[in-house]
Design a protein around this motif. Structure first.
Motif, PDB file in Angstrom:
ATOM      1  N   TRP A 167       0.809  -1.213   0.000  1.00 31.96           N
ATOM      2  CA  TRP A 167       0.000   0.000   0.000  1.00 31.96           C
ATOM      3  C   TRP A 167       0.844   1.266   0.000  1.00 31.96           C
ATOM      4  CZ3 TRP A 167      -5.172  -0.041  -0.720  1.00 31.96           C
ATOM      5  CH2 TRP A 167      -5.813  -1.279  -0.581  1.00 31.96           C
ATOM      6  N   PHE A 168       2.112   1.166   0.364  1.00 35.15           N
ATOM      7  CA  PHE A 168       2.948   2.369   0.453  1.00 35.15           C
ATOM      8  C   PHE A 168       3.121   2.986  -0.941  1.00 35.15           C
ATOM      9  CE2 PHE A 168       6.816   4.845   0.402  1.00 35.15           C
ATOM     10  CZ  PHE A 168       6.709   5.576   1.576  1.00 35.15           C
ATOM     11  N   GLY A 169       2.752   4.248  -1.059  1.00 35.01           N
ATOM     12  CA  GLY A 169       2.885   4.944  -2.335  1.00 35.01           C
ATOM     13  C   GLY A 169       1.829   4.595  -3.356  1.00 35.01           C
ATOM     14  N   TYR A 170       0.839   3.779  -2.947  1.00 35.92           N
ATOM     15  CA  TYR A 170      -0.177   3.360  -3.917  1.00 35.92           C
ATOM     16  C   TYR A 170      -1.195   4.492  -4.120  1.00 35.92           C
ATOM     17  CZ  TYR A 170      -3.384   0.408  -6.505  1.00 35.92           C
ATOM     18  OH  TYR A 170      -4.168  -0.113  -7.500  1.00 35.92           O
ATOM     19  N   PRO A 171      -1.540   4.822  -5.350  1.00 33.45           N
ATOM     20  CA  PRO A 171      -2.479   5.921  -5.643  1.00 33.45           C
ATOM     21  C   PRO A 171      -3.931   5.499  -5.431  1.00 33.45           C
ATOM     22  CG  PRO A 171      -1.748   4.932  -7.692  1.00 33.45           C
ATOM     23  CD  PRO A 171      -0.986   4.225  -6.587  1.00 33.45           C
ATOM     24  N   VAL A 172      -4.336   5.389  -4.193  1.00 31.11           N
ATOM     25  CA  VAL A 172      -5.660   4.842  -3.891  1.00 31.11           C
ATOM     26  C   VAL A 172      -6.792   5.693  -4.469  1.00 31.11           C
ATOM     27  CG1 VAL A 172      -5.019   3.505  -1.847  1.00 31.11           C
ATOM     28  CG2 VAL A 172      -5.566   5.935  -1.614  1.00 31.11           C
ATOM     29  N   ALA A 173      -6.673   7.016  -4.346  1.00 33.86           N
ATOM     30  CA  ALA A 173      -7.754   7.868  -4.843  1.00 33.86           C
ATOM     31  C   ALA A 173      -7.836   7.875  -6.372  1.00 33.86           C
ATOM     32  CB  ALA A 173      -7.609   9.283  -4.292  1.00 33.86           C
ATOM     33  N   PRO A 174      -6.717   8.074  -7.092  1.00 42.88           N
ATOM     34  CA  PRO A 174      -6.811   8.022  -8.555  1.00 42.88           C
ATOM     35  C   PRO A 174      -7.320   6.685  -9.078  1.00 42.88           C
ATOM     36  CG  PRO A 174      -4.763   9.074  -7.898  1.00 42.88           C
ATOM     37  CD  PRO A 174      -5.379   8.519  -6.648  1.00 42.88           C
ATOM     38  N   ARG A 175      -6.905   5.587  -8.453  1.00 40.76           N
ATOM     39  CA  ARG A 175      -7.331   4.281  -8.954  1.00 40.76           C
ATOM     40  C   ARG A 175      -8.813   4.044  -8.689  1.00 40.76           C
ATOM     41  NH1 ARG A 175      -8.249   1.347 -12.631  1.00 40.76           N
ATOM     42  NH2 ARG A 175      -8.220  -0.931 -12.371  1.00 40.76           N
ATOM     43  N   LEU A 176      -9.305   4.415  -7.499  1.00 39.06           N
ATOM     44  CA  LEU A 176     -10.728   4.252  -7.222  1.00 39.06           C
ATOM     45  C   LEU A 176     -11.552   5.164  -8.128  1.00 39.06           C
ATOM     46  CD1 LEU A 176     -12.846   2.835  -5.500  1.00 39.06           C
ATOM     47  CD2 LEU A 176     -12.634   4.677  -3.807  1.00 39.06           C
ATOM     48  N   SER A 177     -11.013   6.326  -8.437  1.00 35.48           N
ATOM     49  CA  SER A 177     -11.692   7.230  -9.360  1.00 35.48           C
ATOM     50  C   SER A 177     -11.840   6.594 -10.742  1.00 35.48           C
ATOM     51  CB  SER A 177     -10.919   8.551  -9.470  1.00 35.48           C
ATOM     52  OG  SER A 177     -11.550   9.443 -10.357  1.00 35.48           O
ATOM     53  N   GLU A 178     -10.798   5.908 -11.199  1.00 35.08           N
ATOM     54  CA  GLU A 178     -10.870   5.211 -12.484  1.00 35.08           C
ATOM     55  C   GLU A 178     -11.924   4.113 -12.457  1.00 35.08           C
ATOM     56  OE1 GLU A 178      -7.037   3.676 -13.319  1.00 35.08           O
ATOM     57  OE2 GLU A 178      -6.082   5.636 -13.531  1.00 35.08           O
ATOM     58  N   LEU A 179     -11.963   3.364 -11.372  1.00 34.15           N
ATOM     59  CA  LEU A 179     -12.906   2.253 -11.272  1.00 34.15           C
ATOM     60  C   LEU A 179     -14.356   2.730 -11.243  1.00 34.15           C
ATOM     61  CD1 LEU A 179     -10.989   0.096  -8.632  1.00 34.15           C
ATOM     62  CD2 LEU A 179     -11.385  -0.525 -11.018  1.00 34.15           C
ATOM     63  N   LEU A 180     -14.606   3.864 -10.606  1.00 37.92           N
ATOM     64  CA  LEU A 180     -15.967   4.348 -10.436  1.00 37.92           C
ATOM     65  C   LEU A 180     -16.365   5.410 -11.459  1.00 37.92           C
ATOM     66  CD1 LEU A 180     -16.095   4.691  -6.546  1.00 37.92           C
ATOM     67  CD2 LEU A 180     -17.443   3.105  -7.936  1.00 37.92           C
ATOM     68  N   ASP A 181     -15.383   5.959 -12.162  1.00 37.61           N
ATOM     69  CA  ASP A 181     -15.624   7.081 -13.067  1.00 37.61           C
ATOM     70  C   ASP A 181     -16.286   8.231 -12.309  1.00 37.61           C
ATOM     71  OD1 ASP A 181     -15.525   8.480 -15.449  1.00 37.61           O
ATOM     72  OD2 ASP A 181     -17.476   7.762 -16.145  1.00 37.61           O
ATOM     73  N   LEU A 182     -15.781   8.497 -11.112  1.00 42.30           N
ATOM     74  CA  LEU A 182     -16.239   9.595 -10.277  1.00 42.30           C
ATOM     75  C   LEU A 182     -15.019  10.252  -9.623  1.00 42.30           C
ATOM     76  CD1 LEU A 182     -19.235   7.950  -8.350  1.00 42.30           C
ATOM     77  CD2 LEU A 182     -19.420   9.860  -9.966  1.00 42.30           C
ATOM     78  N   PRO A 183     -15.073  11.542  -9.331  1.00 37.80           N
ATOM     79  CA  PRO A 183     -13.977  12.161  -8.576  1.00 37.80           C
ATOM     80  C   PRO A 183     -13.862  11.523  -7.190  1.00 37.80           C
ATOM     81  CG  PRO A 183     -15.417  13.827  -9.549  1.00 37.80           C
ATOM     82  CD  PRO A 183     -16.113  12.509  -9.698  1.00 37.80           C
ATOM     83  N   VAL A 184     -12.635  11.338  -6.715  1.00 41.17           N
ATOM     84  CA  VAL A 184     -12.403  10.757  -5.395  1.00 41.17           C
ATOM     85  C   VAL A 184     -11.451  11.657  -4.614  1.00 41.17           C
ATOM     86  CG1 VAL A 184     -11.475   8.801  -4.093  1.00 41.17           C
ATOM     87  CG2 VAL A 184     -12.818   8.394  -6.171  1.00 41.17           C
ATOM     88  N   LEU A 185     -11.859  11.993  -3.421  1.00 45.85           N
ATOM     89  CA  LEU A 185     -11.075  12.817  -2.515  1.00 45.85           C
ATOM     90  C   LEU A 185     -10.549  11.935  -1.386  1.00 45.85           C
ATOM     91  CD1 LEU A 185     -10.261  15.633  -1.267  1.00 45.85           C
ATOM     92  CD2 LEU A 185     -12.485  15.615  -0.151  1.00 45.85           C
ATOM     93  N   LEU A 186      -9.226  11.912  -1.186  1.00 46.66           N
ATOM     94  CA  LEU A 186      -8.611  11.159  -0.085  1.00 46.66           C
ATOM     95  C   LEU A 186      -8.456  12.069   1.114  1.00 46.66           C
ATOM     96  CD1 LEU A 186      -7.128   8.550   0.933  1.00 46.66           C
ATOM     97  CD2 LEU A 186      -5.005   9.618   0.094  1.00 46.66           C
ATOM     98  N   ASP A 187      -8.769  11.541   2.300  1.00 43.11           N
ATOM     99  CA  ASP A 187      -8.589  12.345   3.504  1.00 43.11           C
ATOM    100  C   ASP A 187      -8.360  11.440   4.707  1.00 43.11           C
ATOM    101  OD1 ASP A 187      -8.560  14.622   5.259  1.00 43.11           O
ATOM    102  OD2 ASP A 187      -9.869  15.624   3.826  1.00 43.11           O
ATOM    103  N   ASN A 188      -7.906  12.062   5.766  1.00 38.96           N
ATOM    104  CA  ASN A 188      -7.649  11.371   7.029  1.00 38.96           C
ATOM    105  C   ASN A 188      -8.967  11.057   7.729  1.00 38.96           C
ATOM    106  OD1 ASN A 188      -7.238  11.751  10.166  1.00 38.96           O
ATOM    107  ND2 ASN A 188      -5.308  11.017   9.335  1.00 38.96           N
ATOM    108  N   ASP A 189      -9.091   9.849   8.274  1.00 39.35           N
ATOM    109  CA  ASP A 189     -10.366   9.441   8.885  1.00 39.35           C
ATOM    110  C   ASP A 189     -10.748  10.312  10.078  1.00 39.35           C
ATOM    111  OD1 ASP A 189      -8.335   8.411  10.489  1.00 39.35           O
ATOM    112  OD2 ASP A 189      -8.922   6.318  10.239  1.00 39.35           O
ATOM    113  N   ALA A 190      -9.777  10.665  10.901  1.00 36.81           N
ATOM    114  CA  ALA A 190     -10.098  11.480  12.078  1.00 36.81           C
ATOM    115  C   ALA A 190     -10.503  12.896  11.682  1.00 36.81           C
ATOM    116  CB  ALA A 190      -8.903  11.528  13.028  1.00 36.81           C
ATOM    117  N   ALA A 191      -9.825  13.472  10.692  1.00 36.79           N
ATOM    118  CA  ALA A 191     -10.195  14.810  10.208  1.00 36.79           C
ATOM    119  C   ALA A 191     -11.597  14.783   9.613  1.00 36.79           C
ATOM    120  CB  ALA A 191      -9.184  15.298   9.177  1.00 36.79           C
TER     121      ALA A 191
END
Length: 405
Positions: A167-191
């Protein structure tokens, strides 16, 4: 999720947020509270109404002149998705434009799966929930993906080897955005949990702290209605303050961290080291399902088991240290406890944390510090992720498209 600069988009976003916060408000009241000219407010409201984001809902009480026309958000005009991506559990929620939850699902975490397989599962669950809820995709603003840090929020990349090195350095938001064809915003769970509490009104304050505990411990602070992020959006990592100068090393690089003594993994480890308790609750320190093991200890503590109770109360006192630190650093008068673990064991944690804060906070003679539990419970971070999408300028950016008939 880049946004376009310019005064009009910012004004639109501000107007939407003020209408949301007030629930119903007139154009005159919007102008008075925002400092924006009545002419500009009238134009912005006209645009928002043309795109069905705002509706008129009758007349307000007369103050001597013509009764004012009241405005309200149209809840069904747009939606946002929030995804809590945790080691042991994933939660997906859909909220309407007001932040009200309209659909939810959860499933076991993807602890040991490679990133591509794990995100494919998340995408499938999001698609299924949208279908079940009957939400049209063209009304979905985007997805708020919230998880632990550290992370590069702008790039949508995790900067941690947890739960595995893949998972280190993995582009989780861009990849999920590709899968869903929707914008994806990554953020900290506590924030995310903190800003969600602010939007939903539990805190009833523009400045407060949030302690979030799932399988780990995090923190968030809202200052004047905005979540504090720090220089790299990894601020308020309260789980990594030192509580034992002679303590052992932590994965973060520090020594004696709060998380090593008070988070669910640590509590399970302590319970296993108490042979009678560990055997009785059938705890396995190597089981990746941390939340289930912690839940057993919390349930035993709630039922009056003295050994389990002692461990939970010790964790709560240490969490109280975190609350005192937050309150002293930011001069807070309110701390919100949120997250799955604090939902399970909240009846024990809250009074213990509150007592620590009452006794030890620097400014206690100037003002009291309240400790409350989240209204969103274990879904606080997921709902906050969706709220962060609503709070962004995605809604106003869509105003360039023709209004729906």
């Amino acid at each position: 999720m880049a946004t376009r600069s310019g005064r009009r988009p910012r004004t639109r976003g501000m107007v939407l947020d003020r209408i949301r916060a007030a629930r119903t408000i007139s154009r005159i009241e919007l102008a008075a509270s925002s400092g924006v000219t009545p002419a500009t407010i009238t134009q912005v409201v006209r645009e928002l109404m043309a795109h069905e984001l705002v509706v008129e809902v009758g007349r307000g009480a007369s103050t001597g002149g013509k009764p004012r026309t009241m405005l309200q958000l149209n809840p069904r005009a747009r939606y946002a998705v929030g995804v809590l991506f945790e080691r042991n559990t994933c939660v997906v929620v859909i909220v309407d434009l007001t932040g009200r939850q309209v659909a939810r699902t959860s499933f076991p975490g993807t602890t040991l799966l490679p990133p591509e397989e794990a995100l494919a599962q998340v995408a499938a669950r999001v698609e299924a929930l949208l279908g079940t809820a009957g939400v049209e995709r063209d009304r979905v603003l985007g997805v708020g993906l919230v998880t632990y840090g550290p992370q590069d929020r702008r790039a949508g990349v995790l900067l941690t080897h947890q739960p595995t090195g893949a998972w280190f350095g993995y582009p989780v938001a861009p990849r999920l955005s590709e899968l869903l064809d929707l914008p994806v915003l990554l953020d900290n769970d506590a924030a995310a949990a903190a800003i969600g509490e602010h939007w939903l009104g539990a805190a009833r304050s523009d400045t407060f702290g949030c302690i979030y505990m799932a399988s780990g411990i995090g923190g968030g602070v809202v200052l004047d209605g905005q979540v504090y992020r720090g220089s790299s959006s990894n601020g308020v990592e309260i789980g990594h303050i030192t509580v034992d100068l002679d303590g052992g090393p932590c994965d973060c690089g520090n020594h004696g961290c709060l998380a090593n003594y008070a988070d669910p993994t640590a509590v399970i480890r302590q319970a296993v080291a108490t042979p009678s308790l560990g055997r009785r609750l059938e705890l396995d320190p190597d089981d990746p399902d941390v939340m289930t093991g912690f839940g057993r200890i919390a349930a035993a503590a709630g039922a009056g088991d003295p050994a389990a109770r002692a461990l939970i109360e010790r964790s709560a006192r240490l969490l109280g240290t975190a609350a005192v630190t937050l309150a002293s650093l930011f001069d807070l008068d309110l701390i919100v406890l949120a997250g799955p673990s604090l939902t399970v064991a909240g009846p024990i944690y809250r009074p213990v944390v509150e007592e620590e804060v009452r006794r030890r906070t620097f400014a206690r003679r100037a003002h009291p510090v309240r400790v409350i539990t989240s209204v969103s419970g274990s879904d606080a971070a997921a709902i906050g992720g969706a709220v962060l999408v609503l709070q962004s300028e995605l809604a106003v950016l869509e105003l360039d498209a023709p209004a729906r008939a």
